[in-house]
Scaffold this active site. Structure first.
Site, PDB file in Angstrom:
ATOM      1  CB  ALA A 126      16.891  58.837 -58.357  1.00  0.00           C
ATOM      2  CG  HIS A 127      18.351  54.445 -56.214  1.00  0.00           C
ATOM      3  ND1 HIS A 127      18.199  53.109 -56.461  1.00  0.00           N
ATOM      4  CD2 HIS A 127      18.945  54.951 -57.331  1.00  0.00           C
ATOM      5  CE1 HIS A 127      18.681  52.817 -57.650  1.00  0.00           C
ATOM      6  NE2 HIS A 127      19.130  53.915 -58.192  1.00  0.00           N
ATOM      7  CG  ASN A 128      22.251  54.752 -53.730  1.00  0.00           C
ATOM      8  OD1 ASN A 128      21.278  54.115 -54.156  1.00  0.00           O
ATOM      9  ND2 ASN A 128      23.114  54.242 -52.880  1.00  0.00           N
ATOM     10  NE  ARG A 170      12.858  52.477 -48.628  1.00  0.00           N
ATOM     11  CZ  ARG A 170      12.979  52.654 -47.303  1.00  0.00           C
ATOM     12  NH1 ARG A 170      14.130  52.395 -46.693  1.00  0.00           N
ATOM     13  NH2 ARG A 170      11.958  53.063 -46.593  1.00  0.00           N
ATOM     14  CD  GLN A 229      16.668  50.195 -54.725  1.00  0.00           C
ATOM     15  OE1 GLN A 229      17.120  51.334 -54.770  1.00  0.00           O
ATOM     16  NE2 GLN A 229      17.335  49.152 -55.203  1.00  0.00           N
TER      17      GLN A 229
END
Length: 268
Positions: free
Chosen positions: A236-238, A215, A195
């Site tokens: 969470a990511h994105n 991230r 990540q």
């Protein structure tokens, strides 16, 4: 400090019914307020408590001659209360400077007007803007940017590359920029997918205690300006969160979720 009821009305954009010269010493709830206090009625369900309150004055959204107390009448009592609370309980601004126990990388930049508290660590090439307050035991990674008037409370963690916009408040135990949760299953093993993105918080955000914003895998996990996030929330990511959203306690956004502006998500 004391304020005349007329002065409070001027500050909140309201009007007085009753004793405009009444001196108010504090703001309290309806059940605890005394003759020198102002209380507030922001929902009809509390009308009976308001009628029986010992408060010297009550903030209310319309004049009502049933009340024996003086009234501060305004369109939005909740907003008025927020302004009055700030008068009686002003924020304590610590002295600027870097505590001797803090560890700041030689190539980091801390504005002279910022406050860096005990046992804070600030990594390489990171920057801290004027008026920012980093309370004790905060870990700031490399290449982070903390804008002006940001407040980070004890034990907040910023992983590398995290960026925080002006006037944002982050409460204790929150972690910004930890790895997103992504693995590939191969030959009986969960292989980690690196990540390498980042987290960007825009301005005027508040994040409660023990929350996490992960991230992005490659690009940016973003939280829009004016958004407020409660305790124990997982982003969470994105994920992309719009402006002026509300995320209540225990809510969770899975990877790559998209929220527009003004979205409200209830608890859990």
């Amino acid at each position: 400090m004391k304020y005349r009821l007329a002065d409070l009305a001027k500050i909140v954009g309201g009007s007085v019914r009753g004793d405009a010269d009444l001196e108010i010493e504090s703001i309290q709830g309806l059940d605890l307020a005394g003759p020198a206090d102002i209380a507030f009625l922001n929902h009809p369900r509390y009308r009976r408590e308001a009628l029986g309150s010992s408060a010297g004055a009550i903030v209310i959204d319309r004049d009502d001659d049933v009340f024996t107390q003086s009234l501060l009448v305004c369109d939005n009592p909740s907003l008025a209360v927020a302004k009055i609370v700030r008068l009686f309980f002003p924020s304590q601004v610590p002295e600027s400077g870097i505590h001797p126990t803090a560890v700041v990388a030689a190539d980091a930049t801390v504005d002279p007007g910022a406050t860096v508290g005990p046992y804070v660590t600030i990594g390489h090439r990171s920057t801290v803007g004027t008026g920012a307050v980093l309370r004790s035991h905060i870990a700031v990674g490399d290449d982070c940017h903390i804008s002006a008037e940001v407040v980070l409370n004890p034990h907040v963690v910023l992983y590398d590359g995290t960026r925080i916009g002006e006037r944002t408040i982050v409460h204790s135990g929150t972690i910004l920029g930890a790895d997103g949760f992504r693995y590939v299953y191969h030959d009986g093993v969960h292989e980690k997918v690196p990540q390498v993105g980042t987290v960007i918080l825009e301005e005027d955000i508040e994040i409660g205690a023990n929350s996490a914003v992960d991230r992005a895998a490659l690009e940016v996990t973003r939280v829009g300006a004016g958004t407020k996030i409660d305790n124990h929330v997982q982003v969470a990511h994105n994920v992309q969160i719009g402006k002026a959203c509300i995320l209540c306690g225990g809510a969770a956004l899975a990877g790559s979720a998209r929220l527009g502006d003004g979205v409200v998500i209830g608890g859990h």
